[in-house]
Design a protein around this motif. Sequence first.
Motif, mmCIF file in Angstrom:
data_model
loop_
_atom_site.group_PDB
_atom_site.id
_atom_site.type_symbol
_atom_site.label_atom_id
_atom_site.label_comp_id
_atom_site.label_asym_id
_atom_site.label_seq_id
_atom_site.Cartn_x
_atom_site.Cartn_y
_atom_site.Cartn_z
ATOM 1 N N MET A 1 0.848 -1.184 0.000
ATOM 2 C CA MET A 1 0.000 0.000 0.000
ATOM 3 C C MET A 1 0.889 1.241 0.000
ATOM 4 O O MET A 1 1.831 1.318 0.786
ATOM 5 N N TYR A 2 0.567 2.193 -0.866
ATOM 6 C CA TYR A 2 1.357 3.412 -1.019
ATOM 7 C C TYR A 2 0.464 4.654 -0.986
ATOM 8 O O TYR A 2 -0.700 4.584 -1.351
ATOM 9 N N THR A 3 1.064 5.775 -0.625
ATOM 10 C CA THR A 3 0.493 7.073 -0.955
ATOM 11 C C THR A 3 1.422 7.669 -2.001
ATOM 12 O O THR A 3 2.622 7.384 -2.017
ATOM 13 N N GLY A 4 0.869 8.451 -2.898
ATOM 14 C CA GLY A 4 1.687 9.079 -3.931
ATOM 15 C C GLY A 4 2.324 8.090 -4.883
ATOM 16 O O GLY A 4 3.391 8.366 -5.434
ATOM 17 N N TYR A 5 1.701 6.954 -5.105
ATOM 18 C CA TYR A 5 2.294 5.900 -5.935
ATOM 19 C C TYR A 5 2.645 6.430 -7.326
ATOM 20 O O TYR A 5 1.861 7.098 -7.975
ATOM 21 N N GLN B 1 -16.283 7.364 -0.542
ATOM 22 C CA GLN B 1 -15.325 8.403 -0.930
ATOM 23 C C GLN B 1 -14.192 7.763 -1.719
ATOM 24 O O GLN B 1 -14.001 6.548 -1.684
ATOM 25 N N ALA B 2 -13.443 8.607 -2.409
ATOM 26 C CA ALA B 2 -12.293 8.123 -3.171
ATOM 27 C C ALA B 2 -11.264 7.505 -2.224
ATOM 28 O O ALA B 2 -11.150 7.906 -1.065
ATOM 29 N N ASP B 3 -10.530 6.528 -2.750
ATOM 30 C CA ASP B 3 -9.499 5.877 -1.932
ATOM 31 C C ASP B 3 -8.396 6.854 -1.561
ATOM 32 O O ASP B 3 -8.098 7.788 -2.301
ATOM 33 N N ILE B 4 -7.783 6.616 -0.405
ATOM 34 C CA ILE B 4 -6.738 7.493 0.106
ATOM 35 C C ILE B 4 -5.354 6.861 -0.045
ATOM 36 O O ILE B 4 -4.383 7.362 0.488
ATOM 37 N N TYR B 5 -5.269 5.764 -0.785
ATOM 38 C CA TYR B 5 -4.020 5.048 -1.002
ATOM 39 C C TYR B 5 -4.139 4.223 -2.273
ATOM 40 O O TYR B 5 -5.236 4.045 -2.813
ATOM 41 N N THR B 6 -3.009 3.723 -2.742
ATOM 42 C CA THR B 6 -2.962 2.796 -3.873
ATOM 43 C C THR B 6 -2.438 1.468 -3.358
ATOM 44 O O THR B 6 -1.471 1.436 -2.594
#
Length: 172
Positions: A36-40, A66-71
Motif C-alpha cells: 500500500m502506497y500514498t503518492g504511488y 469516498q475516493a481511496d486514500i491510497y494505492t
Amino acid sequence: MDGKDKIFVAPEGMRIVVEGQPDSYLYIILSGRAYMYTGYGTKEETLIDKFGPGGCFGAFSMLTKQADIYTVVAQTDMKLIRLQEGDMGDFIKNNDTTVLSVMKGMAKDMTRMKSMYKDVNQELIKYKKGEKGDDSEPEEIILKDNSGTHRIYNPKNPHVGAKAQMRFLNRE
C-alpha cells in the motif's frame, strides 16, 4: 454466499485500488502479497503497509463512498475475495472466522494509526513551540527486504516524521 463466487485474480503489478478514485469493494487476500502506497508513481511515493494472506483493504472507500486514500499494488500474483457492501451480510453469516480475522486486522491498523497520530501531534507541538527537531533525522529512510527496496520516508512529502513512519510500520 461463501465468498467463492466473489473470487478476484490480480496479476503481479496490478493496481488493485487507486488513490483518488472511488472503489466499492472490500478485498480479502487469499494468496499473494500487496503493498500500500500514498503518492504511488510520483516522487512523493511512500510505502505505508504490506499485506499477505488474511489481510484486507478497501474498507474505507467501500464504507464511506469516498475516493481511496491510497494505492494498493499486487507484488505477486494474487487471489482475493472481492465484496461489495451488499454482499457483507451473507458473507458474515457464512465466514465468521474470516470476518473475525478481518476485524482483528482493522483493529491492529487503528492501533498503529493512533500511535502514528500521537507522534505527529508531538512533532507539531514542538514545531509550534519553535523547538528544533532531531538534527540526526535522515533525508529519507529506505527499507530493504527480500521483496525489494522501498522508500518509507520521503522529505518531499513530510506529512509524517521518520520516527512516526517507522513506528507505523512496526520497524523501530
